[in-house]
Design a protein around this motif. Structure first.
Motif, mmCIF file in Angstrom:
data_model
loop_
_atom_site.group_PDB
_atom_site.id
_atom_site.type_symbol
_atom_site.label_atom_id
_atom_site.label_comp_id
_atom_site.label_asym_id
_atom_site.label_seq_id
_atom_site.Cartn_x
_atom_site.Cartn_y
_atom_site.Cartn_z
ATOM 1 N N ALA A 1 0.825 -1.180 -0.018
ATOM 2 C CA ALA A 1 0.088 0.068 -0.138
ATOM 3 C C ALA A 1 1.025 1.439 0.064
ATOM 4 C CB ALA A 1 -0.969 0.188 1.295
ATOM 5 N N ASN A 2 1.875 1.351 1.148
ATOM 6 C CA ASN A 2 2.635 2.494 0.890
ATOM 7 C C ASN A 2 3.458 2.639 -0.462
ATOM 8 O OD1 ASN A 2 3.187 3.953 3.370
ATOM 9 N ND2 ASN A 2 3.912 2.012 4.193
ATOM 10 N N ALA A 3 4.030 1.374 -0.977
ATOM 11 C CA ALA A 3 4.793 1.634 -2.231
ATOM 12 C C ALA A 3 3.808 2.171 -3.419
ATOM 13 C CB ALA A 3 5.433 0.382 -2.597
ATOM 14 N N ASN A 4 2.688 1.532 -3.640
ATOM 15 C CA ASN A 4 1.762 1.960 -4.496
ATOM 16 C C ASN A 4 1.192 3.351 -4.423
ATOM 17 O OD1 ASN A 4 1.778 -0.621 -5.989
ATOM 18 N ND2 ASN A 4 0.374 -1.349 -4.612
ATOM 19 N N ILE A 5 0.791 3.753 -3.253
ATOM 20 C CA ILE A 5 0.358 5.034 -3.006
ATOM 21 C C ILE A 5 1.396 6.204 -3.393
ATOM 22 C CG2 ILE A 5 -0.604 6.640 -1.432
ATOM 23 C CD1 ILE A 5 -2.463 4.180 -0.430
ATOM 24 N N GLU A 6 2.448 5.892 -2.913
ATOM 25 C CA GLU A 6 3.452 6.819 -3.054
ATOM 26 C C GLU A 6 3.999 6.980 -4.476
ATOM 27 O OE1 GLU A 6 6.852 6.018 -0.398
ATOM 28 O OE2 GLU A 6 5.810 6.266 1.492
ATOM 29 N N ARG A 7 4.002 5.931 -5.199
ATOM 30 C CA ARG A 7 4.273 5.881 -6.579
ATOM 31 C C ARG A 7 3.542 6.893 -7.421
ATOM 32 N NH1 ARG A 7 2.716 2.987 -11.111
ATOM 33 N NH2 ARG A 7 1.240 1.979 -9.941
ATOM 34 N N LEU A 8 2.095 6.847 -7.088
ATOM 35 C CA LEU A 8 1.197 7.904 -7.619
ATOM 36 C C LEU A 8 1.040 9.078 -7.125
ATOM 37 C CD1 LEU A 8 -1.781 5.270 -7.706
ATOM 38 C CD2 LEU A 8 -0.475 6.013 -9.716
ATOM 39 N N GLY A 9 2.068 9.775 -6.185
ATOM 40 C CA GLY A 9 2.412 10.836 -5.743
ATOM 41 C C GLY A 9 1.648 11.159 -4.525
ATOM 42 N N GLY A 10 1.204 10.051 -3.935
ATOM 43 C CA GLY A 10 0.327 10.095 -2.538
ATOM 44 C C GLY A 10 1.234 9.727 -1.296
ATOM 45 N N SER A 11 0.542 9.460 -0.149
ATOM 46 C CA SER A 11 1.338 9.197 1.269
ATOM 47 C C SER A 11 0.369 8.392 2.040
ATOM 48 C CB SER A 11 1.891 10.657 1.841
ATOM 49 O OG SER A 11 0.704 11.362 2.074
ATOM 50 N N VAL A 12 1.132 7.845 3.003
ATOM 51 C CA VAL A 12 0.425 6.888 3.894
ATOM 52 C C VAL A 12 1.055 7.253 5.052
ATOM 53 C CG1 VAL A 12 -0.153 4.516 4.706
ATOM 54 C CG2 VAL A 12 -0.351 5.200 2.300
ATOM 55 N N HIS A 13 0.299 7.475 6.356
ATOM 56 C CA HIS A 13 0.997 8.072 7.638
ATOM 57 C C HIS A 13 -0.137 7.222 8.809
ATOM 58 C CE1 HIS A 13 3.417 11.023 6.200
ATOM 59 N NE2 HIS A 13 2.513 11.524 5.328
ATOM 60 N N LEU A 14 0.719 6.558 9.709
ATOM 61 C CA LEU A 14 -0.173 5.944 10.833
ATOM 62 C C LEU A 14 0.589 6.523 11.848
ATOM 63 C CD1 LEU A 14 -0.011 3.723 8.491
ATOM 64 C CD2 LEU A 14 0.093 1.915 10.261
#
Length: 419
Positions: free
Chosen positions: A388-401
């Motif tokens: 999830a981190n890799a895919n979303i960051e590749r699209l210019g997004g981010s994931v924070h917990l």
């Protein structure tokens, strides 16, 4: 001011050298004015002014070159430093040679070469500056000597030595500090590049294993479908058995459909990059699919954003990544999950809040690493959050917990809006 090429270390150093040369030219003009008005020395002013004009012209060419779209090489930067060395040598030759208090300025190009170039260039620069200094010991235009102005000349000589020392110290300190900052930035960029390369290798490995698993699962799923069909025919009168078999067959069909869609969506993602959906439709379809996967999970959903909602990229990678995050929250939650979405014209902000025990310090530091999981053996593989981190960051997004003050944890997802 200059092109994006200036992001390379040598290009940044050439920019700094350009500005240092501008400062040197201004300082030379100011020094000429003071010496001419205060002491009125009879020295080759014409030749010295010509040297400064030539140096200014070369610096103008350097300014034009900084806009050009090709990288700065070590040889080019070294040649730029040689220009300053020869210009300084010419000025010193016409103004007393080695007796000039500004002779110590030879240390500046040597220091810059040592900080910015490989050691070979530094030693060549050392040999050249030593050679120029040595020649100026014997060959130079001597300053005119006037006994009536001897005390003034001596005081100015001492002042010139002090000024040369101050300039050398300030410029060396400034350049070396800037160089160290550039080196740290480069090391940081290299570390990020290595991290991304390692993550890409892990993703490729996982993709290869997933493709092999999908291929191998096709045969046993077909076998289970045939056997459950036969069992359903053999126990027609047993209603409870028929209900259980129907649930089992539905689950088998869902697994086969998931594998088929996985391969189809993967091909679509490679060719088209996915489809575009309005944000509210994208989230609604995602939650509908998740309810089929986890029908027993209780959750609430709230949305906020202007209507009609902007569009977002919808492909299998994004959907599966968010589903992985929803499943993680469902596994950690004890009662209910709270899902919030908010969007504007630039980003979609999605929050997934669970009421579990929260994240420990160790989990917070390692969350998102491949094959790291807090679940019991056989219940998780530690790749959901990683992918999830890799895919979303590749699209210019981010994931924070992060943990919430009232208990539980929050997964915050940001995805860019297309339009």
């Amino acid at each position: 001011m200059f092109s994006d090429l200036s992001k390379s270390p040598l290009s940044k150093n050439l920019q700094r050298l350009f500005w240092l040369r501008n400062i040197a030219i201004l300082a030379q003009c100011l020094t000429f004015s003071l010496v001419y008005t205060i002491i009125d020395l009879d020295i080759p002013w014409t030749e010295m002014i010509i040297v400064v004009i030539l140096l200014s012209a070369l610096n103008l060419l350097t300014w034009i070159r900084l806009y050009q779209n090709w990288p700065v090489s070590n040889i080019e930067f070294f040649a730029q430093l040689l220009i300053d060395v020869f210009a300084l040598s010419a000025l010193l030759y016409f103004s007393g040679g080695s007796t000039n208090p500004f002779i110590s300025l030879y240390l500046l190009p040597l220091t810059i070469a040592a900080a910015a170039l490989p050691w070979r260039y530094t030693w060549v620069m050392a040999i050249i500056t030593i050679g120029c200094y040595t020649l100026l010991l014997f060959n130079y235009v001597p300053l005119p000597h006037d006994h009536s102005k001897h005390l003034i000349e001596f005081n100015l000589h001492v002042s010139g030595m002090w000024l040369a020392f101050v300039l050398s110290t300030v410029i060396i300190a400034w350049f070396v500090v800037k160089m160290s900052i550039s080196i740290r930035e480069r090391d940081h960029d290299l570390a990020l590049a290595r991290e991304h390369a390692l993550r890409n290798e892990q993703i490729i490995a996982l993709g290869t294993l997933a493709a092999g698993a999908a291929h191998e699962l096709g045969t046993p799923l077909s076998t289970m479908a045939v056997i459950t069909g036969e069992l359903q025919k053999d126990h027609i009168n047993d209603s409870e058995f028929q209900n259980n078999i129907r649930i089992l067959r539905d689950q088998i069909a869902h697994c086969k459909q998931t594998l088929t869609q996985l391969l189809a969506k993967a091909g679509q993602t490679r060719v088209e990059g996915g489809t575009q959906l309005p944000v509210d439709e994208f989230i609604f379809s995602l939650l509908e699919k998740w309810k089929l996967i986890r029908p027993t999970v209780q959750f609430t959903y709230k949305s906020d954003g202007p209507l009609p909602s902007p569009k977002i990229m919808d492909n299998q990678l994004v959907s599966q990544s968010i589903l992985n995050l929803l499943n993680n929250a469902a596994d950690a939650s004890s009662k209910c999950i709270e899902i919030k979405s908010k969007w504007d014209q630039k980003n979609l902000h999605l929050e997934i809040i669970d009421d579990g025990e929260g994240l420990s310090d160790a989990v917070t530091q390692r969350a998102g690493e491949a094959f790291f999981t807090t679940k019991a053996p056989g219940q998780g593989f530690g790749i959901g959050l990683f992918l999830a981190n890799a895919n979303i960051e590749r699209l210019g997004g981010s994931v924070h917990l992060f943990n919430l003050e009232d208990g539980g944890a929050c997964t915050q997802v940001t995805l860019p809006i297309i339009g």
